[in-house]
Design an enzyme around this catalytic site. Sequence first.
Site, mmCIF file in Angstrom:
data_model
loop_
_atom_site.group_PDB
_atom_site.id
_atom_site.type_symbol
_atom_site.label_atom_id
_atom_site.label_comp_id
_atom_site.label_asym_id
_atom_site.label_seq_id
_atom_site.Cartn_x
_atom_site.Cartn_y
_atom_site.Cartn_z
ATOM 1 N N LEU A 103 -59.429 -28.902 99.842
ATOM 2 C CA LEU A 103 -60.025 -28.334 101.051
ATOM 3 C C LEU A 103 -60.628 -27.001 100.628
ATOM 4 O O LEU A 103 -60.070 -26.314 99.768
ATOM 5 C CB LEU A 103 -58.962 -28.100 102.123
ATOM 6 C CG LEU A 103 -58.335 -29.344 102.769
ATOM 7 C CD1 LEU A 103 -57.238 -28.946 103.739
ATOM 8 C CD2 LEU A 103 -59.386 -30.186 103.471
ATOM 9 N N ASP A 104 -61.729 -26.624 101.260
ATOM 10 C CA ASP A 104 -62.326 -25.321 100.948
ATOM 11 C C ASP A 104 -61.338 -24.213 101.297
ATOM 12 O O ASP A 104 -60.464 -24.391 102.151
ATOM 13 C CB ASP A 104 -63.613 -25.114 101.747
ATOM 14 C CG ASP A 104 -64.675 -26.136 101.387
ATOM 15 O OD1 ASP A 104 -64.609 -26.700 100.282
ATOM 16 O OD2 ASP A 104 -65.564 -26.368 102.230
ATOM 17 N N LYS A 105 -61.560 -23.059 100.698
ATOM 18 C CA LYS A 105 -60.656 -21.924 100.934
ATOM 19 C C LYS A 105 -60.567 -21.592 102.433
ATOM 20 O O LYS A 105 -59.507 -21.256 102.951
ATOM 21 C CB LYS A 105 -61.160 -20.719 100.135
ATOM 22 C CG LYS A 105 -60.215 -19.558 100.105
ATOM 23 C CD LYS A 105 -60.712 -18.498 99.126
ATOM 24 C CE LYS A 105 -59.856 -17.255 99.213
ATOM 25 N NZ LYS A 105 -60.296 -16.192 98.319
#
Length: 248
Positions: A103-105
Site C-alpha cells: 500500500l502507498d505510504k
Amino acid sequence: MRLDKFLAEAGVGSRSEVKQLIRKKAVTVDGQTAVGPEQKLRENDRGVAETVCVNGKSVSYSRFVYYMLNKPAGYVSSTEDPASETVTELVPADRNVFPVGRLDKDTEGLCILTNDGALAHRLLSPGRHVEKCYYAEVDGELTEHHVQQFRAGIVIRDKNHDEKPVTLLPAELRILSAEPDFSRAEVTICEGKYHQIKRMFAAVGCGVLYLKRLSMGGVTLDGQLQPGAYRPLTDGEIAILKNGGKRK
Ligand code: URA
C-alpha cells in the site's frame, strides 16, 4: 528446527530459559526426555511433526503466522526502510513477517502480514486475479460515465515499458456520493499495479484525496481495528486466503 528455537518461538520462554528447562529434563519430545537444546525437530505445515511437552503440557506452535493490520498513513509497506517507519514495526517482531503486497505510504487500511511466502506469492500472482476493494475520496464529480469507463477497462501508461498504453481489467466503481468537487466511492480491482487506484482516477481526471483498502482476497478489514492496530487472522480467514483468495 532446533528444540530450543521451537520452544522460544512458541512463547515458552527466552532462549536461555528454555535451555534451562531442557537441562532440568522438563521437556519431552514424543514422550522421551529431550536430549538437549540442539535436538532437531521435523517441520511440517502445522509447525513440527513431534509432540513436545513442557512439564507434561503439550506446546502448540504454528510455523506460519498471519496478521491483519489496519495500516495507518505514514508507514511504508516493507520490512525495513532507511527513512520511514514500516508496517512490520506495528506487529510482533519475532516471526519475520512481511506485508502481502504494497500500500502507498499515505494509504490506510487492510494490510495482511505473514511469514508464509508461498501463500503471499499465490495471492499476488497476476494470473490469480485476487480481488481488492478500496474506499476512495476524490476531488471530482463521479458519474455513471466513470462507472462505465471503469467497467470497460481504464487505459493507463505502463511506466516499465516505454509508457505504452495498457488497458486494465474491468473494475467495479460504486459511487457513494458525488458533488462537483468531491466524491466518495468504492472500487474493486483484480490486479495490483503500482499506484493502480490513483492512476485509474487520474486517467478519468480525478485526484485521490484519501484511500483505504477495505478487503483483499475475500478477507475484510475488521471494523474494530483502529489505525495501527492488528489482530491474528481467524482460521476461517486463513482458509479463505488459502482457497485462492476467493470465497467458496
Ligand atoms: N492503489 C494505489 O494507488 N495506492 C495504493 O496504496 C493501493 C492501490
